[in-house]
Write a protein that holds these residues in place. Structure first.
Motif, short mmCIF file in Angstrom:
data_model
loop_
_atom_site.label_atom_id
_atom_site.label_comp_id
_atom_site.label_asym_id
_atom_site.label_seq_id
_atom_site.Cartn_x
_atom_site.Cartn_y
_atom_site.Cartn_z
N PRO A 9 0.85 -1.20 0.00
CA PRO A 9 0.00 0.00 0.00
C PRO A 9 0.88 1.24 0.00
O PRO A 9 1.91 1.28 0.67
CB PRO A 9 -0.76 -0.12 1.33
CG PRO A 9 0.17 -0.85 2.23
CD PRO A 9 0.97 -1.80 1.35
N ALA A 10 0.47 2.26 -0.76
CA ALA A 10 1.31 3.45 -0.84
C ALA A 10 0.47 4.73 -0.85
O ALA A 10 -0.45 4.88 -1.66
CB ALA A 10 2.17 3.39 -2.11
N TYR A 11 0.80 5.62 0.05
CA TYR A 11 0.09 6.90 0.13
C TYR A 11 1.14 7.99 0.30
O TYR A 11 1.86 8.02 1.29
CB TYR A 11 -0.86 6.86 1.34
CG TYR A 11 -1.72 8.07 1.50
CD1 TYR A 11 -2.45 8.58 0.43
CD2 TYR A 11 -1.84 8.70 2.73
CE1 TYR A 11 -3.26 9.69 0.59
CE2 TYR A 11 -2.65 9.81 2.90
CZ TYR A 11 -3.36 10.31 1.82
OH TYR A 11 -4.16 11.40 1.97
N TYR A 12 1.22 8.85 -0.70
CA TYR A 12 2.22 9.92 -0.71
C TYR A 12 3.62 9.38 -0.44
O TYR A 12 4.28 9.77 0.51
CB TYR A 12 1.86 11.02 0.32
CG TYR A 12 0.78 11.94 -0.20
CD1 TYR A 12 1.10 13.07 -0.94
CD2 TYR A 12 -0.56 11.65 0.01
CE1 TYR A 12 0.11 13.89 -1.44
CE2 TYR A 12 -1.56 12.47 -0.49
CZ TYR A 12 -1.21 13.59 -1.22
OH TYR A 12 -2.20 14.39 -1.72
N VAL A 42 -0.63 -0.71 -4.33
CA VAL A 42 -1.96 -0.09 -4.25
C VAL A 42 -1.76 1.39 -3.92
O VAL A 42 -1.33 1.75 -2.82
CB VAL A 42 -2.83 -0.77 -3.17
CG1 VAL A 42 -4.25 -0.20 -3.22
CG2 VAL A 42 -2.84 -2.29 -3.35
N ASN A 43 -2.03 2.23 -4.91
CA ASN A 43 -1.94 3.67 -4.69
C ASN A 43 -3.23 4.13 -4.04
O ASN A 43 -4.30 4.12 -4.66
CB ASN A 43 -1.71 4.39 -6.02
CG ASN A 43 -1.79 5.89 -5.84
OD1 ASN A 43 -1.22 6.44 -4.91
ND2 ASN A 43 -2.55 6.54 -6.71
N ASP A 44 -3.12 4.55 -2.77
CA ASP A 44 -4.31 4.87 -1.98
C ASP A 44 -4.69 6.35 -2.13
O ASP A 44 -4.76 7.08 -1.15
CB ASP A 44 -4.03 4.49 -0.51
CG ASP A 44 -5.24 4.66 0.37
OD1 ASP A 44 -6.36 4.79 -0.18
OD2 ASP A 44 -5.08 4.64 1.61
N GLY A 45 -4.88 6.78 -3.37
CA GLY A 45 -5.35 8.15 -3.61
C GLY A 45 -4.28 9.21 -3.41
O GLY A 45 -4.62 10.38 -3.16
N ALA A 77 -7.89 -0.59 3.82
CA ALA A 77 -8.66 -0.77 2.59
C ALA A 77 -7.71 -1.04 1.42
O ALA A 77 -8.01 -1.85 0.53
CB ALA A 77 -9.49 0.48 2.31
N ALA A 78 -6.56 -0.38 1.43
CA ALA A 78 -5.60 -0.57 0.34
C ALA A 78 -5.06 -2.01 0.35
O ALA A 78 -5.01 -2.67 -0.70
CB ALA A 78 -4.45 0.44 0.48
N VAL A 79 -4.70 -2.50 1.52
CA VAL A 79 -4.18 -3.88 1.60
C VAL A 79 -5.29 -4.87 1.24
O VAL A 79 -5.06 -5.82 0.48
CB VAL A 79 -3.60 -4.19 3.01
CG1 VAL A 79 -3.14 -5.63 3.09
CG2 VAL A 79 -2.45 -3.24 3.34
N THR A 80 -6.50 -4.61 1.75
CA THR A 80 -7.63 -5.51 1.46
C THR A 80 -7.86 -5.62 -0.05
O THR A 80 -8.09 -6.71 -0.57
CB THR A 80 -8.92 -4.98 2.16
OG1 THR A 80 -8.66 -4.92 3.56
CG2 THR A 80 -10.11 -5.89 1.92
N ALA A 81 -7.77 -4.50 -0.76
CA ALA A 81 -7.96 -4.52 -2.21
C ALA A 81 -6.85 -5.32 -2.88
O ALA A 81 -7.10 -6.14 -3.77
CB ALA A 81 -7.97 -3.10 -2.76
N GLY A 82 -5.62 -5.12 -2.43
CA GLY A 82 -4.49 -5.85 -3.00
C GLY A 82 -4.68 -7.36 -2.85
O GLY A 82 -4.42 -8.14 -3.78
N HIS A 176 -16.67 -5.15 5.19
CA HIS A 176 -16.15 -4.22 4.19
C HIS A 176 -14.91 -3.52 4.71
O HIS A 176 -13.96 -3.27 3.98
CB HIS A 176 -17.21 -3.19 3.81
CG HIS A 176 -18.20 -3.74 2.85
ND1 HIS A 176 -17.84 -4.18 1.60
CD2 HIS A 176 -19.53 -3.97 2.98
CE1 HIS A 176 -18.91 -4.66 0.97
NE2 HIS A 176 -19.94 -4.55 1.80
N ASN A 177 -14.95 -3.15 6.00
CA ASN A 177 -13.80 -2.47 6.60
C ASN A 177 -13.04 -3.48 7.45
O ASN A 177 -13.41 -3.71 8.59
CB ASN A 177 -14.26 -1.32 7.48
CG ASN A 177 -14.95 -0.26 6.65
OD1 ASN A 177 -14.41 0.19 5.65
ND2 ASN A 177 -16.15 0.12 7.06
#
Ligand code: UDP
Ligand code: MG
Length: 222
Positions: A9-12, A42-45, A77-82, A176-177
């Protein structure tokens, strides 16, 4: 040939994302053709250059895949999507900021080969953590363990290797979360604590707020 999937997961993380890719790749290459691998970022926005850099990397490396969120949904959420997209036999979850050293990945694979289904990283020393973070982390886990029937190991984040069969179970859960480290404890299986030294963050400041940790905990206990 067995396959290892790495979820990041990656954010900024524009300052560190290329270095992160290089270090993970270097350590996966150490496996000497015994395993194939994929890296799922996973680019988290992020609104910085994280996605642009990842796209450049993915254009040159067919083992790299990218999921990109339309906005920030948070680390869990990012890891879950991955985890939904992995195709490997073993899945490694690792932060992009290099606080979890990629050098540990081959060691985790060795433990998995001995028959462990979950090899979770247990932090020996928390380099560069503030006294506040140490205290709140301790309070967080002791409260959490008092509130729930499932013991969540202390000094443990999401850095871990997980067998595909465990990921399949996690992906089937209806939440979901997801509070992943709680669920990974809850599902059972054969678990091993791999002790490692967590590194200081290289680039930007910590992005996971105390609020997000508490919210994840509350959701998990409901
Ligand atoms: N991260 C993310 N979304 C967020 C916050 C963080 O994907 O909203 C990523 C971040 O890029 C890093 C990992 O999750 O790879 C852990 O974040 P951070 O380093 O801020 O947390 P800490 O090290 O304090 O647990
Ligand atoms: Mg970090």
């Amino acid at each position: 040939m067995k396959k290892v999937s790495v979820v990041i997961p990656a954010y900024y993380e524009e300052e560190v994302i290329k270095k992160c890719y290089d270090r993970i790749k270097e350590n996966l290459e150490k496996l000497n053709d015994s395993y194939s691998y994929e890296m799922i970022f996973v680019n988290d926005g992020s609104k910085d250059k994280t996605l642009e850099i990842l796209e450049e990397i993915a254009n040159l490396d067919k083992n790299v895949k990218i999921i990109s969120f339309s906005r920030n949904f948070g680390h869990q959420a990012a890891v879950t999507a991955g985890l939904k997209y992995v195709t490997g036999d073993a899945i490694v979850i690792i932060d992009a900021d290099l606080q979890d050293p990629p050098e540990v990945i081959p060691e985790m694979i060795k433990e998995w080969e001995k028959g462990y289904d979950v090899v979770y990283g247990k932090r020996k020393v928390r380099k560069g953590e503030t006294a506040f973070k140490l205290l709140t982390a301790k309070a967080f886990y002791s409260t959490l363990n008092k509130l729930s029937n499932i013991e969540i190991p202390q000094n443990t984040g999401d850095f871990r290797l997980v067998d595909k069969k465990v990921v399949d179970v996690i992906n089937e859960l209806p939440e979901h979360n997801k509070f992943l480290r709680g669920l990974f404890s809850w599902v059972g299986f054969n678990q091993y604590a791999y002790e490692y030294e967590r590194q200081e963050r290289l680039a930007r400041k910590n992005k996971i707020s105390f609020k997000e940790n508490v919210e994840a905990c509350i959701r998990w206990n409901n």
